[in-house]
Design an enzyme around this catalytic site. Sequence first.
Site, PDB file in Angstrom:
ATOM      1  CG  ASP B 309      -0.163  -0.157   2.522  1.00 36.35           C
ATOM      2  OD1 ASP B 309       0.816  -0.942   2.537  1.00 36.35           O
ATOM      3  OD2 ASP B 309      -0.506   0.505   3.506  1.00 36.35           O
ATOM      4  CD  GLU B 310      -1.182   4.645   2.978  1.00 35.32           C
ATOM      5  OE1 GLU B 310      -2.166   5.352   3.193  1.00 35.32           O
ATOM      6  OE2 GLU B 310      -0.353   4.340   3.869  1.00 35.32           O
TER       7      GLU B 310
END
Lengths: 663, 663
Positions: B309-310
């Site tokens: 993620d991210e």
Amino acid sequence: MIKAAILLIAPWSLMAYDLMPMPAKIQAGEGRMRIDRNFSFVQLSGYREERLEAAAARLVQYVARKTGIPMNPGVAGRAPEAPLIVYCDHASAPVQTAQEDESYRLVVTPLGAKLDAPNPLGVLRGMATFLQLIDLDAGGFGVPAVTIEDHPRFPWRGFMLDAGRHFMPVEDVKRTLDTMAAVKLNVFHWHLSENQGFRIESKLFPKLQEMGSDGEYYTQDQAREVIAYARGRGIRVIPEFDMPGHATAWFVGYPELASAPGPYQIEREWGVFDPAMDPTREETYRFLDAFIGEMAALFPDEYFHIGGDEVNGKQWDANPRIQEFKRAHGLKTNEDLQAYFTRRVQALVAKHGKKMIGWDEILTSDMPHDILVQSWRGQKSLADAARQGVDGILSNGYYLDLYYSAARHYAVDPLGGDAGNLSAEQKRRILGGEACMWSEFVTPELLDLRAWPRLAAIAERLWSPENVTGVADMYRRLAVVSRDLEWVGAQHVSNYNRLLERLAAGNPVEPVRVLAGVVEQVKDYARGDARPYTSFSPLNRMVDIVQPFGRDAQQFSALVDNLNAADYPGIREWLTRWRDNDARLQPEIAHSGLLAENAEISKDLAALAAAGLQALDRLQGVQPRTAGWVEQQAALLDRAQRPHGELLISVAPPIRKLIEAAR
Amino acid sequence: MIKAAILLIAPWSLMAYDLMPMPAKIQAGEGRMRIDRNFSFVQLSGYREERLEAAAARLVQYVARKTGIPMNPGVAGRAPEAPLIVYCDHASAPVQTAQEDESYRLVVTPLGAKLDAPNPLGVLRGMATFLQLIDLDAGGFGVPAVTIEDHPRFPWRGFMLDAGRHFMPVEDVKRTLDTMAAVKLNVFHWHLSENQGFRIESKLFPKLQEMGSDGEYYTQDQAREVIAYARGRGIRVIPEFDMPGHATAWFVGYPELASAPGPYQIEREWGVFDPAMDPTREETYRFLDAFIGEMAALFPDEYFHIGGDEVNGKQWDANPRIQEFKRAHGLKTNEDLQAYFTRRVQALVAKHGKKMIGWDEILTSDMPHDILVQSWRGQKSLADAARQGVDGILSNGYYLDLYYSAARHYAVDPLGGDAGNLSAEQKRRILGGEACMWSEFVTPELLDLRAWPRLAAIAERLWSPENVTGVADMYRRLAVVSRDLEWVGAQHVSNYNRLLERLAAGNPVEPVRVLAGVVEQVKDYARGDARPYTSFSPLNRMVDIVQPFGRDAQQFSALVDNLNAADYPGIREWLTRWRDNDARLQPEIAHSGLLAENAEISKDLAALAAAGLQALDRLQGVQPRTAGWVEQQAALLDRAQRPHGELLISVAPPIRKLIEAAR
């Protein structure tokens, strides 16, 4: 209630320190040392050892818990200078003794703190003081600038835990050692055998624990773990093996030790029982020689406790061979026979390099002087011993299982009573005292509730100067130390809340809390007389969890003692609360099998509070003072002051006082 | 207040069962099975294994704790027939999977109980139900006669704990596993690496933990201990190693893994940061191959979480060699580059015998289908995945760190939203969900407070039939399960009390409790935006310990929702309490650095409550309803509903409702 509480305890207006035990000497400084995340390490200098490193790390952890400020000793970039610098001069004894120097000097300034001590024991005591000094004010967490020079009044400050009647697992013992250390207690007396259980592994005589413990015993490894844990906290561990009585659990596996043929079962009842070791057979002493040798090697302390209390002599009387032995040896009484036994055992204890401790009964005129008497009877026993040149410690007055108030324990001084007449040299033979926790009515979940906070008041009696005796200030500080003990692991507050919830059976806990706050147990051995308890009896009722003269009762009593008009609203708030609580509690009582027995005391509290409110009306002039009104309350007051089953109304005496004031 | 509480919750009048999660099918029987000291053993029959023996012993221990009745399995002379007889048909998988049968059948009669299950997992679930069924009535502790046939709606019911941002020691993890098991959760997702910490020992790459953890990491032995502990409770353990972003802590020891030259430091701030693994160097994959191999051998679960993620792409954009790589490989965007990385990592995960899990970002069209998507974005991601033939679990809506109410989490269904439109076959690809506990604002002492009781509501959503959705009944049962969780080790209640005491700084805790009962945190990521938090920030303020829409707010809201005249006294009691609390609390606020920031919200609560009392006067006809009065309260109401720093007044909406009702 809330307002009353504020009126009562507003610590910010008091300049006193929230320490318990109070130090020997304390001098206020200027300003305050801030506690922040830089309190991530304690700098040790001088003599160093692993125990000090661990204590320093533990202090940091405790400070983090108390403040909620993360202290991460692993983080780089911390301040170069530690906020607390410790200097320790030299090592303490390899095995802690009763003769060690526990003094320390703690200087706190706004720039940092310095703790000096001759040896690690003083460092541990000083760290306990430092932790207690931390508080929160408008500016945040900090420590007031102060200079403390401190040392204990008595070298022997103990706590006896009966793991025989109810087994107390190792985690409970360790938690107890942590909390003992927080109030500077230094002897853990481990009562390891009883009629109801033999609680430690013997490798020589494995049937002791295999048949005598229901599987609930400490392994030797666990005992070593506890001893090391205690040493880390400056606490000695003294094992007690009660003999020749209180020994039924031994006889389950080894009936030949007893004075009557077996078989024996683990005892499930409470009380004093007939079985006793056979003091006439050499096999008994051969067994004890080997057993004491095994345990003396396991427990390093120089003292070894052989119990010696409460032999009723019935088995001896019933055994013709024992009667014959008495005649042959010129032993007139069973006391003489026990004295013979005790001398033989003392010789075995000495042979294995230890000094014997026992209860009052062991002291006879021909006993060697290097023993120690623990008195359940009182200061007179100790005075007698001291005059004979025998050391002693006091436990009479310090039995936590008898449900006395903290104030009552606090008033007992090892050098009080008959001991007050001793010479200075004789007085030095009274080494201190031990609080006792006999566990007929104590399970692990109740242990902290029964010990704390009252044990802290006893700890103060044994550490602080003789003239530290103010009860009101003791109670004020006791409330603080009680709360703080939860940060070092005590569970008396959190468990109390859980156990109130259990009583409430899913219903609102508040009415249960209101009643529980102002009732307490009948004293001494009245509980055991009240119903046929056994070791199987659930201890999950209100009588098991309430505090003798707890906070609510203390606060109300203090208001009535002062009886200032300014306190009338506070008094009224309490009384109104109690008067109205019964209506709230009765529906819950009807649906909780555990509360059923509290119906009557709840009602009586309400009636008593209603009378108290009438008294207050009279004091405030709202009602006229009519002749005979006080006398009309007599029946109610008498009833309220009598036991309700196993419970008393703690606030009955102050309400009586209030009523009499309204005469 | 007390009266109000009694009016509100009088469980004895309700016939509903205090279970959470609610079983699939429950049928009342006649009478009640008594719980007494004979509940000292559980009889196991059919397939047996050590895990079942341990679970049986644990159940006995839990029953003893919940009831306070001593159960000593070692005591001879116990009843010949066990009160609870278990039949287990066969073993479960050697490594627990997401495909196992967790069903059980529990029949309780006044004479005893019988629990049948195909395999040990069902036995564990049935024992959790049995424990919850125990209650106290006028006759004592017991279990209502009942027949329960139960199985979970979803096979994947997880809890993710972020041990990266704040380290969570093994004892906290174990406690969490105990409490998870009590509400039938079956996946412990262990987020082990973050920018702020690499939390597990690698023997191949020891600089990961040595330089990336501040010394706070799990050894491999501890990981094995946790895995075994979890298996004993029917819980899978899935490790997450977040990559290529959220990986700064890896780079402290191995800067060569990153996309920009080091050196790197452990991150102390919160947020999304630039450092990301270099997806273009073969050395990165060689490292990951070896590392994943090491961890795949340590963690037996078939799934392996690689985060994903991210990634903000800034390091990739800034590195000419990476730009060149993208051009050479036809990777247009950083998303393409990450997809390339993820496919390479997926191949490594597969090579080591595992299925890959990742957050939404890992799902690209050319990914193999035997992966699993964990969605922080919502049901649409899962629906997209399911249509592609990829399994998924929902976490969006289940973030416990965002301070949502239990009701809000409870309303989120993995098959809600876009997932509702899937075919039955596609729906089966949505295996369940996981509550997430990101730990920017969670330390070990806050862990239970943040997880419980809300996590129990999520556990019910994932276990119970889809139509179990009643919020009022959920809150009623949540209060019971919350209390009961303390008996299996949760500390959310006891710690809450301790932390209120800390805030009160030695002054009366009650006014602090009153305010804390009806304030809650701003939602989503507003706290982090409110001030510059770092991993060093103390989390010891009121905002850290309050419950989103806690019990007090729930009870008051329910009264206002009903708005029966019979509830007016209860409403008045609450409002009076809040109105008067400020005067009590302000002196304490002035002396507690931790409470200082709560001065304004305390005042606003008082003002709001005063307005609520005026509304009640109008509703009761004590005051006339004057035109424009409601409008005059607008400014006050607006102010009361806005954030006060990081806090909201939980009861602002119901008080507004009350005021509008008085129009």
